[in-house]
Motif scaffolding. Structure first.
Motif, short mmCIF file in Angstrom:
data_model
loop_
_atom_site.label_atom_id
_atom_site.label_comp_id
_atom_site.label_asym_id
_atom_site.label_seq_id
_atom_site.Cartn_x
_atom_site.Cartn_y
_atom_site.Cartn_z
N VAL A 122 23.96 -23.00 84.81
CA VAL A 122 23.64 -21.72 84.15
C VAL A 122 23.44 -20.68 85.26
CG1 VAL A 122 22.07 -20.49 82.63
CG2 VAL A 122 22.53 -22.93 82.25
N ALA A 123 24.30 -19.66 85.28
CA ALA A 123 24.31 -18.71 86.39
C ALA A 123 24.48 -17.29 85.89
CB ALA A 123 25.45 -19.05 87.36
N THR A 124 23.81 -16.37 86.58
CA THR A 124 23.99 -14.93 86.32
C THR A 124 24.28 -14.25 87.64
OG1 THR A 124 22.38 -15.00 84.50
CG2 THR A 124 22.92 -12.84 85.40
N LEU A 125 25.29 -13.40 87.67
CA LEU A 125 25.61 -12.65 88.89
C LEU A 125 24.47 -11.68 89.22
CD1 LEU A 125 29.39 -12.01 88.29
CD2 LEU A 125 28.37 -13.52 90.00
N PRO A 126 24.17 -11.49 90.50
CA PRO A 126 23.02 -10.66 90.89
C PRO A 126 22.98 -9.29 90.24
CG PRO A 126 23.87 -11.82 92.79
CD PRO A 126 24.83 -12.10 91.67
N ALA A 127 24.13 -8.63 90.09
CA ALA A 127 24.15 -7.28 89.55
C ALA A 127 23.75 -7.21 88.08
CB ALA A 127 25.55 -6.67 89.71
N HIS A 128 23.72 -8.37 87.40
CA HIS A 128 23.43 -8.37 85.97
C HIS A 128 22.16 -9.12 85.61
CE1 HIS A 128 27.26 -6.49 84.95
NE2 HIS A 128 27.83 -7.30 85.82
N ALA A 147 32.88 -6.73 82.26
CA ALA A 147 32.70 -7.23 83.63
C ALA A 147 32.02 -8.60 83.58
CB ALA A 147 31.84 -6.25 84.43
N VAL A 148 32.53 -9.56 84.36
CA VAL A 148 31.95 -10.90 84.39
C VAL A 148 30.49 -10.81 84.82
CG1 VAL A 148 32.03 -13.14 85.52
CG2 VAL A 148 34.15 -12.03 84.81
N ALA A 149 29.61 -11.46 84.03
CA ALA A 149 28.17 -11.35 84.29
C ALA A 149 27.48 -12.69 84.46
CB ALA A 149 27.50 -10.57 83.16
N GLY A 150 27.98 -13.75 83.83
CA GLY A 150 27.32 -15.04 83.93
C GLY A 150 28.13 -16.13 83.25
N ALA A 151 27.66 -17.36 83.37
CA ALA A 151 28.42 -18.49 82.84
C ALA A 151 27.56 -19.74 82.79
CB ALA A 151 29.65 -18.75 83.73
N THR A 190 40.57 -17.93 82.80
CA THR A 190 39.20 -17.67 82.37
C THR A 190 38.24 -18.68 82.98
OG1 THR A 190 40.11 -16.86 80.27
CG2 THR A 190 37.74 -17.16 80.38
N PHE A 191 38.68 -19.93 83.09
CA PHE A 191 37.83 -20.94 83.72
C PHE A 191 37.57 -20.59 85.18
CE2 PHE A 191 37.06 -25.17 85.67
CZ PHE A 191 35.91 -25.50 84.95
N ALA A 192 38.55 -19.99 85.84
CA ALA A 192 38.35 -19.56 87.24
C ALA A 192 37.26 -18.49 87.32
CB ALA A 192 39.66 -19.03 87.82
N LEU A 193 37.16 -17.63 86.30
CA LEU A 193 36.08 -16.64 86.27
C LEU A 193 34.72 -17.31 86.11
CD1 LEU A 193 37.71 -13.90 83.98
CD2 LEU A 193 37.59 -13.95 86.49
N VAL A 194 34.68 -18.38 85.29
CA VAL A 194 33.46 -19.17 85.15
C VAL A 194 33.08 -19.77 86.50
CG1 VAL A 194 32.48 -21.27 84.14
CG2 VAL A 194 33.78 -19.67 82.71
N THR A 202 29.01 -9.81 75.75
CA THR A 202 29.81 -10.75 74.97
C THR A 202 29.83 -12.11 75.66
OG1 THR A 202 31.89 -10.17 76.07
CG2 THR A 202 31.30 -8.92 74.09
N VAL A 203 29.87 -13.15 74.85
CA VAL A 203 29.98 -14.52 75.37
C VAL A 203 31.08 -15.23 74.60
CG1 VAL A 203 28.82 -16.70 75.83
CG2 VAL A 203 27.50 -14.57 75.88
N ASP A 204 31.97 -15.88 75.34
CA ASP A 204 33.07 -16.61 74.70
C ASP A 204 33.34 -17.89 75.48
OD1 ASP A 204 34.99 -17.15 72.84
OD2 ASP A 204 36.27 -15.44 73.32
N GLU A 205 34.07 -18.79 74.85
CA GLU A 205 34.43 -20.03 75.52
C GLU A 205 35.65 -19.80 76.40
OE1 GLU A 205 35.35 -24.75 74.53
OE2 GLU A 205 35.09 -23.31 72.89
N ALA A 206 35.64 -20.42 77.58
CA ALA A 206 36.79 -20.35 78.50
C ALA A 206 37.76 -21.46 78.11
CB ALA A 206 36.31 -20.52 79.94
#
Length: 266
Positions: free
Chosen positions: A204-210, A185-189, A139-143, A130-134
């Protein structure tokens, strides 16, 4: 009538985005007709960011201007972006990094993007993406954390809330943030910045696990589809991201040279 090229529009958007960060952090900045500089100052040796925005006839006068500013700001480190490739900053102790493409995309529909938010798709390898706006601080802190750990930004690790991207950046007109999750689970932003002419795409970023699960593509498609799709989009591509950007319709306008000074004893 003076019509700006797509490259100049991309340059102006990048400068505007860094100025928005300067306002959010309370940093000093300098604006000139052909360059913009921001005195990033989280710590005393943080590097100022200097962006060349217009083609110059001769590099030497511009090199002298930049050297004067770096001395005035007592900058131990610095980063200069030169999309015209004519500067030589070796005399200031800087090294030229491999050039990266400045890319733009013409306005229009984004293939595969959802018309609704949050956007939902199946992640490669399984799971719901899922992708949504922060829209709020938490939520911005998660970004922010996804950018710091996924891009990554080693100088901002370990992550501390607001250290890289303060919450009040969301209050800057034109600045929006997008968060991707896989099974919650947070995956990218990524971030976008609209200056009224162009929507720039940043971090544009993706966490290593994803990685390898389609996260970056989903985040970027959603951002492009919902952040002024009626305007051109711009970005600077890393070698890893460039194939994705080309598939989404971005084309190269120039290759920007990054000059970086990071003294070993700093």
């Amino acid at each position: 009538m003076n019509t700006l090229s797509r490259l100049e529009q991309a340059n102006d958007n990048a400068a505007a985005f860094w100025l928005a960060q300067a306002r959010a952090h309370g940093w000093r900045y300098r604006i000139r007709p052909d360059w913009t500089a921001v005195r990033c100052a989280r710590t005393p040796d943080d590097p100022p960011r200097l962006l060349v925005t217009r083609r110059y006839a001769e590099p030497k006068p511009l090199e002298a201007e930049l050297a004067e500013l770096i001395e005035e700001w007592e900058a131990v480190r610095f980063t200069v972006e030169d999309p015209y490739g004519g500067l030589d900053l070796t005399g200031l102790g800087a090294a030229r990094m491999p050039a990266m493409p400045v890319m733009t995309r013409e306005p229009g529909p984004v293939e595969g993007a959802s018309a609704a938010l949050p956007a939902r798709a199946e992640a490669r390898g399984g799971g719901v993406l899922t992708v949504d706006e922060a829209l709020d601080g938490d939520t911005f802190a998660l970004v922010e954390r996804a950018v710091v750990d996924g891009f990554p930004l080693p100088a901002r690790q370990p992550w501390t809330r607001g250290g890289a991207l303060p919450e009040n950046l969301l209050g800057e007109a034109g600045c929006r943030a997008w968060l991707g999750r896989v099974d919650a689970a947070v995956a990218g932003a990524c971030l976008t910045y609209d200056d009224g002419r162009v929507t720039g795409v940043y971090w544009v970023a993706t966490l290593p696990a994803h990685r390898g699960r389609g996260v970056a593509g989903a985040v970027l498609r959603t951002a492009l589809a919902h952040a002024h799709p009626d305007r051109p989009a711009s970005l600077v591509a890393t070698s890893l991201g460039e194939p994705l950007y080309r598939r989404l319709g971005f084309t190269e306008q120039a290759r920007t040279s990054w000059w970086i000074r990071t003294p070993a004893d700093s």
